[in-house]
Motif scaffolding. Sequence first.
Motif, PDB file in Angstrom:
ATOM      1  N   GLY A 164       0.901  -1.278  -0.168  1.00 22.67           N
ATOM      2  CA  GLY A 164       0.070   0.141   0.122  1.00 22.67           C
ATOM      3  C   GLY A 164       0.968   1.282   0.045  1.00 22.67           C
TER       4      GLY A 164
ATOM      5  N   GLU B 236      -4.494   1.689  -1.531  1.00 19.81           N
ATOM      6  CA  GLU B 236      -4.544   0.467  -1.516  1.00 19.81           C
ATOM      7  C   GLU B 236      -3.433   0.112  -2.749  1.00 19.81           C
ATOM      8  N   LYS B 237      -3.024  -1.248  -2.516  1.00 26.49           N
ATOM      9  CA  LYS B 237      -1.869  -1.940  -3.473  1.00 26.49           C
ATOM     10  C   LYS B 237      -2.542  -1.454  -4.856  1.00 26.49           C
TER      11      LYS B 237
ATOM     12  N   SER C 294      -7.776  -5.655   9.180  1.00 26.51           N
ATOM     13  CA  SER C 294      -6.477  -4.747   9.155  1.00 26.51           C
ATOM     14  C   SER C 294      -6.629  -3.741   9.762  1.00 26.51           C
TER      15      SER C 294
ATOM     16  N   ASP D 173      -5.343  -1.010   8.713  1.00 25.11           N
ATOM     17  CA  ASP D 173      -5.548   0.141   7.751  1.00 25.11           C
ATOM     18  C   ASP D 173      -6.969   0.120   7.223  1.00 25.11           C
ATOM     19  N   TYR D 174      -7.540  -0.886   6.927  1.00 23.92           N
ATOM     20  CA  TYR D 174      -9.185  -0.975   6.479  1.00 23.92           C
ATOM     21  C   TYR D 174     -10.065  -0.555   7.746  1.00 23.92           C
TER      22      TYR D 174
ATOM     23  N   GLU E 174      -7.925   3.998   7.125  1.00 24.03           N
ATOM     24  CA  GLU E 174      -8.527   4.677   5.623  1.00 24.03           C
ATOM     25  C   GLU E 174      -9.624   5.649   6.181  1.00 24.03           C
TER      26      GLU E 174
END
Lengths: 478, 478
Positions: free
Chosen positions: B158, B181-182, B254, B256-257, B261
Amino acid sequence: MTDTPLIHPVILCGGSGTRLWPLSRQSYPKQFTPLIGDETLFQASVRRLSGVGFAAPVVLTGEPFRFIVLEQLAAAQTQPQGVLIEPEGRNTAPAVLAAALWLASRDANALMLVAPSDHVIPDAAAFRTAILAAAPRAAAGDLVTFGIHPTRAETGYGWLELAEGADASATTPQALARFVEKPDEANAEAMLAAGSYLWNAGIFLLSARAVIAAFEMHAREMIAPVRAAVDGAQDDLGFTRLNAAAWADVPDNSIDYAIMEHADNLAVMPFGDGWSDLGDWNAVWAECGPDADGNVLSDNATALGCAGTLLRSEDGAQELVGIGLEDMIAVAMPDAVIVARRNDSQRVKEAVTALKARGVKQATEFPVDHRPWGWFESLVVGERFQVKRIVVKPGAALSLQSHHHRSEHWIVVQGTAKVTVDDEIKLIGENESVYIPLGAVHRMENPGKLEMVLIEVQTGSYLGEDDIIRYEDVYART
Amino acid sequence: MTDTPLIHPVILCGGSGTRLWPLSRQSYPKQFTPLIGDETLFQASVRRLSGVGFAAPVVLTGEPFRFIVLEQLAAAQTQPQGVLIEPEGRNTAPAVLAAALWLASRDANALMLVAPSDHVIPDAAAFRTAILAAAPRAAAGDLVTFGIHPTRAETGYGWLELAEGADASATTPQALARFVEKPDEANAEAMLAAGSYLWNAGIFLLSARAVIAAFEMHAREMIAPVRAAVDGAQDDLGFTRLNAAAWADVPDNSIDYAIMEHADNLAVMPFGDGWSDLGDWNAVWAECGPDADGNVLSDNATALGCAGTLLRSEDGAQELVGIGLEDMIAVAMPDAVIVARRNDSQRVKEAVTALKARGVKQATEFPVDHRPWGWFESLVVGERFQVKRIVVKPGAALSLQSHHHRSEHWIVVQGTAKVTVDDEIKLIGENESVYIPLGAVHRMENPGKLEMVLIEVQTGSYLGEDDIIRYEDVYART
C-alpha cells in the motif's frame, strides 16, 4: 547361427564419472545407480547382453566396487562367468587384453563383446541382432567396432570414418577407414554433413585370439605384464583378483590408442541412434523423454512455469520446486544439490574439482556406504556422537572388531542380529538393544532370511571409520 | 524529550509467511529465523526498539509460537513487558486494539510503536530517532504512520499520499492525505514519479488512548469482544492468554481498513530507504549485499559462472552448487529445495499452495520441531521405526506420558537425563541408555546446567506424534 562361437559379454565397470554429480560420485559411480528406469545402468548393460548366443558376463571392475557388482548381479539374478578385479585403473587397453587372455584359456574361439557399463541402449533386441550379425566377421578375425549414427556435431566423442564405398546405414559390418580423435567444432560439423562418419561408442566385438594378435603387433609391451597379472590372479571369494605386482608394470592406455588406431583388420557395424553415453545431465534430460513443455520431473519434483528443464529429487524425503526455469537442470540430494544451465552441464566436472580442492567430502563420497555385508549411512554427526543406520544382508556378518575411542549402542529395529561381545554370543530381536563398551571385541551378524536393520549410536572422542581393529573378516579385509 | 510518554514497542509476531519457503514455513515462520546476519528478524525487531525512551516490548503472537518467542527473547536477554497470545489470527486491527486496551490499563499515557516482527531496518539508530521525533505528535493524539521513501514502482505494498504542501523528505511528521491500496503498475509508476507518495510499511506510532478512540469512531463493533478478550485474559506461565470465547466473536480486519482509511487525525513520518519487508527471496538477495557479480552465496554454496544469483544452503551438511545461473535464486534444505527465477520469487507462495494441496508435509512443517522444553527432529523414518534427536533445555522437562503403540530406547549422548519409568526414577549419563516399554508411564527431564541431547529409537506399528497420553505437564498441555 549355430556355427557362430559363443559371445562373451565383457563389461567394463571400473570408471567413476563425476559429470553426473551429485548422483554419481567416486565412491558410487553412475553405472550403479538407476538413472533411467528401475534397474541400474550396469544391470541394464548385463541384461542387454544376455540370451541366445551369449555366455554369462565377464565383469572388469575395481577393488572398491567388487561387492556392489556382485550384489547388483545377484539382484538381477545373473551368475557372472567371472568378476576380474583390476588392482588399479589402467584405462581400457589392459582391461580388454586381460579379459581376452582370461577367456582364451577357457574358450579358444571366444568372441568378446566389450562394452562400457554406463551407456543406454533402449532397443536391446536390435542391439543383440546387430551383434549377432557382426559375429561372423569378428570370428573371421576382424576387429569390429560399433558405430552410432550421429545426430549432432558432437565434439565430446571420437568418430569413425567409413571406407570408400561403405554404407553407413547397412545392417552388416562395413569397411572402416580410420578412427578419428575428438574433433573440433568445424570438423564435427563437416563429418556430420558428410554422412560417411559414425560415432565411436567404445563398443567392440572381437575374438580373443584377434585381440591377443593385435596387441602382439601394436602394443607388444603390454602383453607380458598383463599375462603375468592374469596368470598370477587369485581366486578370492568368487572374484578373480589380477596380480597386483604384475599389474603395477602395466602401462596406462586406451584400446583406441593402443590398437584400433593402428590395426588394418578393422570393420564397423553401424547401429541406430537409440544410444546415449549419458555423459552429462543434458543427456539424462534428453534420454528421460521430456514432456510437452520439455520438462523431466522426478517424484517429489514440482514445476511452475518451467520449460526444457530437468528436476530430479533423489530422495523420497526431499521436495524440489522449480519456478520459471528455462533449459535448466536441478538435482537434489539431502547432502548435495546442483543447479545448472542445461548447456553448462559439462562444467559439473569443474565444480566437483573445486569441491574436492576444498576438501568437501560430498565431492567424492556417496551418503550411503556399500560394504560386502550390506550398507550404512550416517544419520547425524554431533560433537561427540554419531548415529548410523546399518543394514545387514541375510547371512552376512561384519568383521570381528574393536574400537579404541568409542562405545556403541545397537538397537535392532528389523530382523534379528547375532551379536558377539567379548566372550558372549546372543540373539537380539527387534526392539532389543545391546551395549558395546569401548575396547570390547564385537561382531554383528544377520543369521536370518530377511534384511536386518540396526540403529547404532556411537559416543566417544573420535568417531572416524579408521578407529577399527579387525580380528577376523569373512570378506578378507583383515 | 522528558515530557514524551514512554514508547511501548508492540511487536506483531503472529503471521506466517510462505513466500520465503522452504526457510519460512507455517510451523516456523521467517521472523524466527536468522535470515540476515546472526540474530533472527524477531530478535532484531526487539533490539531495534530498545534503549532510552522505550519500555520493554509487548509481543502479540499465536499459540504455536509462544515458546519460540520466549526462547528468542531469553537468548536476546530481553525481559518482555508482556506476551499476549491471540487464540486465533484475526489480522492486525484486533491485535492493535488488544495491545492498546492492555497497555492503557497499565499506563494511561502509553504510546505504542506498532511494528511487524519480520522487517529489516539496517539503521536502527536512525529509526529510533525518527520515532522519538514523531512522539510529540502521537502524544497529541494523531495517528502517525511511517512512510518509506519509495525506490521502485512496487505493486505489492500500500502507499501513502502526502497532503498538499507536505514534505516527503522532512524529518518531522507531515500531514497525510490518504492511504492508497496496493496499486496497479501504471498507478505505482505515477506515484513513484509524483514524489508525494511514500510506501506504507505497516509501522505506526499511536497513543493507546487515540487507538481506542479511533476504534470507537470507526470500528465500534470490535471494541466489546476485544475488551472482553483482554479483561478475560488469563496469566499462564508468564503468557497473557486472551480469552478464547470472547476472541471467537472478534471480526477479522486489518488496521488499515478498520481505522486508517477512515481517520482524519493522520500524520506520516517519512523515513529513509533502508527498509525491507523481506517479502520474497528477491528482497533477501537485495538485502544481503550482492558481490561484484551480483551473487549472494552462503557457506557451502559454490558458484561457477553465475551472476545476480542467490545461493543459500541452510544446513552445514549440504553442499549447493550453481553453474551458469543468471538472476536466479536457489535455497537448499535437506528436506526441501527451491530453484526460481529471481523475478518469479512472488510465485513461491503458489508453489507452497500446490504442495499443500498434495498433502506434502514440507509445505507447512519445519524439519525441526520446537517445543517448550527444547526441540526435536526426526533423523529417519522406517516402516516400523523412527529415530529422533531430542534436545532438552537445562531445567526443562517433557510431560509425563505413555504410548499405546510404541516402545522407545533412549541413549543420552550429551549431558544428564533424569528419567522416570513407571515407579522408578534414575539419572542417565552420557553414553547410557534406558528402555521404555510400550505402555510404561515415563518422563524425561534435564536436571543439569547444560543442554541434554538424547537419541530416541522408537519401534512399533504406529509412530505418530498423536499416540501420546499426557498425565502431567509443566507447560499446561495436558
